[in-house]
Design an enzyme around this catalytic site. Structure first.
Site, mmCIF file in Angstrom:
data_model
loop_
_atom_site.group_PDB
_atom_site.id
_atom_site.type_symbol
_atom_site.label_atom_id
_atom_site.label_comp_id
_atom_site.label_asym_id
_atom_site.label_seq_id
_atom_site.Cartn_x
_atom_site.Cartn_y
_atom_site.Cartn_z
ATOM 1 N N HIS A 1 0.792 5.134 1.584
ATOM 2 C CA HIS A 1 0.073 5.964 2.543
ATOM 3 C C HIS A 1 0.755 7.335 2.605
ATOM 4 O O HIS A 1 1.983 7.412 2.665
ATOM 5 C CB HIS A 1 0.083 5.293 3.928
ATOM 6 N N SER B 1 4.796 6.728 2.491
ATOM 7 C CA SER B 1 5.401 5.420 2.797
ATOM 8 C C SER B 1 4.766 4.346 1.940
ATOM 9 O O SER B 1 3.541 4.299 1.809
ATOM 10 C CB SER B 1 5.139 5.035 4.266
ATOM 11 N N ASP C 1 -2.960 0.744 8.090
ATOM 12 C CA ASP C 1 -1.744 1.532 7.847
ATOM 13 C C ASP C 1 -0.555 1.052 8.685
ATOM 14 O O ASP C 1 0.266 1.860 9.147
ATOM 15 C CB ASP C 1 -2.013 3.036 8.088
ATOM 16 N N ASN D 1 0.855 -1.196 0.000
ATOM 17 C CA ASN D 1 0.000 0.000 0.000
ATOM 18 C C ASN D 1 0.886 1.239 0.000
ATOM 19 O O ASN D 1 2.029 1.191 0.438
ATOM 20 C CB ASN D 1 -0.860 -0.008 1.278
#
Ligand code: GRF
Length: 216
Positions: A112, A139, A148, A110
């Site tokens: 973020h 990140s 997260d 992912n």
């Protein structure tokens, strides 16, 4: 060169990170084949962008499913059918159940918009400005069931300026997102990212230094 890693991108909206990943993978020496774009939002602008780039783009509207589990089973079916080995979340605005995250352990990443582990969740820019931080950033990380969280693959920092607005900061952070997401995915695809004790080891120092030097 090893075979390109078959990858899917999950989006919910604009899809600008998706677009940079698609562009990177269009280059013959990028070790990733983008095989599928999935969106939970049929109106996502990114679906059109992906189709126009010749990538299979599918909407699976979460509202058509009774619960999160059945939505995620449908997602999994599509991913397996397409032979997907790796998933990139890029502005995918649905939380994923632990069962899904565990199934794709270390094959799900992912991006973020904060320097994790600081500022998980939403409104990261306004919160960082309000707190008087001097740096914000972004990140790329492996996904874990907690929101997260997960081993961090690559980060980039951006100065917070006097009088900065969340919008201004967001656009400078976004430029860094577009730079580090393709780089992080490439590191993963080349097998350069090793996770031990929930931390990334064997970090590529050249990539990390380049990320910091380009912070603007
Ligand atoms: C990005 O800021 C990303 O960090 C966050 O959601 C936003 C998605 O933007 N997870 P886009 O759809 O990639 O343009």
């Amino acid at each position: 060169m090893p075979e390109a890693m078959r990858t899917a991108i999950l989006i919910s909206g604009r899809g600008s990170n998706m677009e940079t990943l698609l562009k990177a993978s269009a280059s013959p020496d990028y070790p990733v084949e983008m095989a599928l774009v999935l969106s939970n939002n049929p109106e996502a602008k990114g679906l059109t962008t992906a189709s126009q780039a010749g990538i299979k783009a599918v909407a699976l509207d979460h509202r058509d499913y009774a619960d999160r589990d059945s939505f995620e089973s449908a997602l999994t079916a599509r991913l397996l059918e397409a032979g997907i080995e790796m998933i990139c979340l890029a502005g995918f605005m649905r939380l994923l159940n632990p069962a899904f995250v565990t199934k794709w352990h270390n094959r799900l990443i992912n991006i973020h918009p904060s320097l994790l582990p600081a500022y998980k969740g939403l409104d990261t820019y306004a919160r960082a400005i309000d707190a008087g931080e001097t740096y914000a950033g972004c990140s790329v990380h492996y996904v874990r069931p907690e929101m997260d969280a997960g081993p961090i693959i690559l980060q980039a920092a951006v100065h917070i300026l006097d009088g900065d607005t969340p919008e201004g900061l967001a656009s400078r952070v976004l430029a860094e997102e577009h730079r580090i997401y393709p780089e992080a995915l490439k590191m993963v695809a080349l097998g350069k990212v090793d996770v031990r004790n929930e931390k990334v080891v064997g970090y590529d120092p050249d990539a990390a230094i380049a990320a910091l030097e380009n912070q603007g």
